[in-house]
Design an enzyme around this catalytic site. Structure first.
Site, PDB file in Angstrom:
ATOM      1  N   CYS A   1      -0.435  10.490 -10.494  1.00 16.48           N
ATOM      2  CA  CYS A   1       0.861  10.627  -9.803  1.00 16.48           C
ATOM      3  C   CYS A   1       1.984  11.106 -10.719  1.00 16.48           C
ATOM      4  O   CYS A   1       3.030  11.534 -10.242  1.00 16.48           O
ATOM      5  CB  CYS A   1       1.254   9.314  -9.136  1.00 16.48           C
ATOM      6  SG  CYS A   1       0.085   8.775  -7.895  1.00 16.48           S
TER       7      CYS A   1
ATOM      8  N   ASN B   1       2.381   8.651   0.000  1.00 16.71           N
ATOM      9  CA  ASN B   1       2.238   8.905  -1.436  1.00 16.71           C
ATOM     10  C   ASN B   1       1.265  10.072  -1.623  1.00 16.71           C
ATOM     11  O   ASN B   1       0.066   9.922  -1.401  1.00 16.71           O
ATOM     12  CB  ASN B   1       1.716   7.632  -2.111  1.00 16.71           C
ATOM     13  CG  ASN B   1       1.482   7.796  -3.603  1.00 16.71           C
ATOM     14  OD1 ASN B   1       1.467   8.914  -4.122  1.00 16.71           O
ATOM     15  ND2 ASN B   1       1.288   6.686  -4.285  1.00 16.71           N
TER      16      ASN B   1
ATOM     17  N   HIS C   1       8.895   9.489  -7.971  1.00 14.27           N
ATOM     18  CA  HIS C   1       7.579   9.566  -7.313  1.00 14.27           C
ATOM     19  C   HIS C   1       7.604   8.701  -6.055  1.00 14.27           C
ATOM     20  O   HIS C   1       7.990   7.536  -6.089  1.00 14.27           O
ATOM     21  CB  HIS C   1       6.494   9.088  -8.281  1.00 14.27           C
ATOM     22  CG  HIS C   1       5.170   8.888  -7.611  1.00 14.27           C
ATOM     23  ND1 HIS C   1       4.604   9.827  -6.787  1.00 14.27           N
ATOM     24  CD2 HIS C   1       4.317   7.825  -7.621  1.00 14.27           C
ATOM     25  CE1 HIS C   1       3.456   9.363  -6.339  1.00 14.27           C
ATOM     26  NE2 HIS C   1       3.263   8.152  -6.823  1.00 14.27           N
TER      27      HIS C   1
HETATM   28  O1  UT7 Z   1       1.203   6.173  -6.869  1.00 16.52           O
HETATM   29  C1  UT7 Z   1       1.370   5.273  -7.920  1.00 16.52           C
HETATM   30  C2  UT7 Z   1       0.552   4.104  -7.746  1.00 16.52           C
HETATM   31  N1  UT7 Z   1       0.708   3.353  -6.526  1.00 16.52           N
HETATM   32  C3  UT7 Z   1       1.757   2.574  -6.285  1.00 16.52           C
HETATM   33  O2  UT7 Z   1       2.749   2.624  -6.962  1.00 16.52           O
HETATM   34  C4  UT7 Z   1       1.625   1.547  -5.196  1.00 16.52           C
HETATM   35  C5  UT7 Z   1       2.147   0.251  -5.698  1.00 16.52           C
HETATM   36  N2  UT7 Z   1       1.906  -0.889  -4.854  1.00 16.52           N
HETATM   37  C6  UT7 Z   1       2.475  -1.051  -3.615  1.00 16.52           C
HETATM   38  O3  UT7 Z   1       3.126  -0.158  -3.108  1.00 16.52           O
HETATM   39  C7  UT7 Z   1       2.309  -2.368  -2.945  1.00 16.52           C
HETATM   40  O4  UT7 Z   1       1.770  -3.299  -3.854  1.00 16.52           O
HETATM   41  C8  UT7 Z   1       1.422  -2.337  -1.671  1.00 16.52           C
HETATM   42  C9  UT7 Z   1       2.164  -1.591  -0.559  1.00 16.52           C
HETATM   43  C10 UT7 Z   1       0.120  -1.651  -1.975  1.00 16.52           C
HETATM   44  C11 UT7 Z   1       1.168  -3.755  -1.202  1.00 16.52           C
HETATM   45  O5  UT7 Z   1       2.402  -4.412  -0.944  1.00 16.52           O
HETATM   46  P1  UT7 Z   1       2.673  -5.867  -1.523  1.00 16.52           P
HETATM   47  O6  UT7 Z   1       4.013  -6.257  -1.059  1.00 16.52           O
HETATM   48  O7  UT7 Z   1       2.429  -5.807  -3.014  1.00 16.52           O
HETATM   49  O8  UT7 Z   1       1.601  -6.722  -0.784  1.00 16.52           O
HETATM   50  P2  UT7 Z   1       0.451  -7.642  -1.412  1.00 16.52           P
HETATM   51  O9  UT7 Z   1      -0.645  -6.807  -1.980  1.00 16.52           O
HETATM   52  O10 UT7 Z   1       1.100  -8.679  -2.292  1.00 16.52           O
HETATM   53  O11 UT7 Z   1      -0.060  -8.372  -0.122  1.00 16.52           O
HETATM   54  C12 UT7 Z   1       0.786  -9.250   0.655  1.00 16.52           C
HETATM   55  C13 UT7 Z   1      -0.017  -9.672   1.857  1.00 16.52           C
HETATM   56  C14 UT7 Z   1      -1.435 -10.159   1.500  1.00 16.52           C
HETATM   57  O12 UT7 Z   1      -1.760 -11.199   2.397  1.00 16.52           O
HETATM   58  P3  UT7 Z   1      -1.632 -12.742   1.964  1.00 16.52           P
HETATM   59  O13 UT7 Z   1      -2.535 -12.898   0.767  1.00 16.52           O
HETATM   60  O14 UT7 Z   1      -0.195 -12.960   1.638  1.00 16.52           O
HETATM   61  O15 UT7 Z   1      -2.089 -13.476   3.179  1.00 16.52           O
HETATM   62  C15 UT7 Z   1      -2.302  -8.968   1.776  1.00 16.52           C
HETATM   63  O16 UT7 Z   1      -3.629  -9.310   2.098  1.00 16.52           O
HETATM   64  O17 UT7 Z   1      -0.195  -8.547   2.723  1.00 16.52           O
HETATM   65  C16 UT7 Z   1      -1.608  -8.377   2.971  1.00 16.52           C
HETATM   66  N3  UT7 Z   1      -1.835  -6.956   3.152  1.00 16.52           N
HETATM   67  C17 UT7 Z   1      -1.692  -6.350   4.325  1.00 16.52           C
HETATM   68  N4  UT7 Z   1      -1.362  -6.838   5.548  1.00 16.52           N
HETATM   69  C18 UT7 Z   1      -1.297  -5.951   6.561  1.00 16.52           C
HETATM   70  C19 UT7 Z   1      -2.177  -6.030   2.211  1.00 16.52           C
HETATM   71  N5  UT7 Z   1      -2.268  -4.825   2.782  1.00 16.52           N
HETATM   72  C20 UT7 Z   1      -1.976  -5.005   4.109  1.00 16.52           C
HETATM   73  C21 UT7 Z   1      -1.888  -4.121   5.202  1.00 16.52           C
HETATM   74  N6  UT7 Z   1      -1.546  -4.633   6.391  1.00 16.52           N
HETATM   75  N7  UT7 Z   1      -2.113  -2.792   5.096  1.00 16.52           N
END
Ligand code: UT7
Length: 337
Positions: A119, A288, A258
């Site tokens: 990225c 992204n 980005h």
């Molecule tokens: O391109 C450069 C590299 N990429 C990035 O920079 C991406 C960086 N990361 C992110 O953008 C975020 O971490 C994500 C969007 C991928 C995830 O968001 P988050 O706020 O970090 O969520 P999380 O992984 O902490 O998950 C929170 C909750 C979890 O459930 P519990 O454990 O709290 O019950 C996940 O299982 O959200 C759940 N979850 C979802 N729920 C509904 C994770 N993905 C999803 C989903 N839909 N798609």
């Protein structure tokens, strides 16, 4: 690594973008994975993304973006540029690079090579193209960022499918002077390979050609850790280029980061002390797009008037590797092709 432009600078002289036709919106994803439009919008800022259709590839998108950038710069013919630098981590083949195929589509016969910084690839490629010009190796360089992450994400993985989209963006760089509008630099580029496993595809490369577990051939992301690094590194790197250029934060009119997650862009801007309206975002419509993300955002912002000639622009990227980097320019008078 830091670079300082010498007497001869690389100047942005053309801009183009290309997206696949097929739109994949949040509702369609929510229809097949355990997620919702509301979760994706609030956690990422994304409403829809584009995905390559059957037979459509990185080379197709890169060539179209490149064609438009050349048209924007008013360049034609086999000598339009001396080099094509293609930033991608989703080349059409593992070997050879895709850039020569892109160059051939455009009728160009000069140097052509891929650069993989995921990225961060576009910012790395700007530095590389700028280096070819500053070193007198090339007079003009076509720099393209293109990726088709739809080919890397596991269709069953709700943590990556909603994030990534496909696309390409390109700029033409020409030799010029450091104080001209469009002159790039300084640059700030970094990596931290110890953290490669935070965002990677484990199999398919030289270390492990294939795996019986198909999941090893898909992109795996530890999202929260990547998120934290992205916020911190983009802010840190932005501060470094501002200091090197002698710009104050208040000098920045537009922050084109980005487009990984709207919350990352907002966090980086807040850490820097930039106002919310300085943040350029098209992530809502494209997701992204990895190496394509910054040039696609530039093309959209230029087309809708968010970016105007004379604006002082801060570019900052972060990606797998880990890699990150930033640069600056005063926006030139270009019309996207
Ligand atoms: O391109 C450069 C590299 N990429 C990035 O920079 C991406 C960086 N990361 C992110 O953008 C975020 O971490 C994500 C969007 C991928 C995830 O968001 P988050 O706020 O970090 O969520 P999380 O992984 O902490 O998950 C929170 C909750 C979890 O459930 P519990 O454990 O709290 O019950 C996940 O299982 O959200 C759940 N979850 C979802 N729920 C509904 C994770 N993905 C999803 C989903 N839909 N798609």
């Amino acid at each position: 690594m830091s670079t300082q432009a010498p007497g001869r600078a690389a100047v942005l002289a053309g801009l183009g973008a290309s997206l696949p036709v097929r739109i994949l919106d949040n509702h369609e994803i929510a229809g097949r994975l355990d997620t919702s439009d509301e979760w994706i919008r609030t956690r990422t800022g994304i409403a829809e993304r584009r995905v390559a259709g059957p037979g459509e590839s990185t080379v197709d998108l890169a060539a179209e973006a490149g064609r438009r950038a050349l048209a924007s710069a008013g360049l034609t013919g086999p000598d339009a540029v001396d080099a094509v630098v293609l930033a991608t981590s989703t080349a059409d083949q593992l070997c050879p690079a895709s850039a020569p195929q892109v160059a051939a589509r455009l009728g160009l016969g000069g140097a052509a090579f891929d650069l993989n910084a995921v990225c961060s690839g576009f910012v790395y490629a700007l530095a590389t193209g700028g280096g070819l010009i500053a070193g007198g190796v090339a007079r003009r360089v076509l720099v393209i960022g293109a990726d088709t992450f739809s080919s890397l994400v596991d269709p069953a993985d709700r943590t990556t499918v909603p994030i990534f989209g496909d696309g390409a963006g390109a700029v033409v760089l020409r030799a010029g002077l450091p104080d001209e509008p469009g002159a790039l630099g300084p640059f700030d580029l970094h990596s931290e390979g110890e953290l490669a496993e935070l965002l990677w595809v484990e199999a398919g490369g030289a270390k492990r050609r294939s795996s019986d577990d198909p999941r090893d051939h898909f992109l795996v992301m530890q999202g929260t850790a990547v998120f934290r690094h992205a916020c911190a590194r983009m802010a840190e790197s932005s501060r470094a280029v501002l200091e090197r250029a002698g710009w104050m934060v208040g000098d920045v009119d537009r922050f084109v980061g980005h487009q990984a997650n709207i919350r990352i862009l907002q966090s980086a801007a807040k850490q820097l002390g930039l106002p919310a309206d300085a943040v350029v975002a098209n992530i809502q419509r494209v997701g992204n797009t990895s190496a394509a993300s910054i040039p696609l955002a530039l093309a959209d912002a230029c087309a809708d008037g968010t970016l105007e000639p004379g604006h002082r622009v801060l570019l900052s990227a972060f990606g797998a590797g880990l890699t990150w980097g930033s640069t600056l320019l005063r926006w030139p008078d270009v019309v996207p092709g």
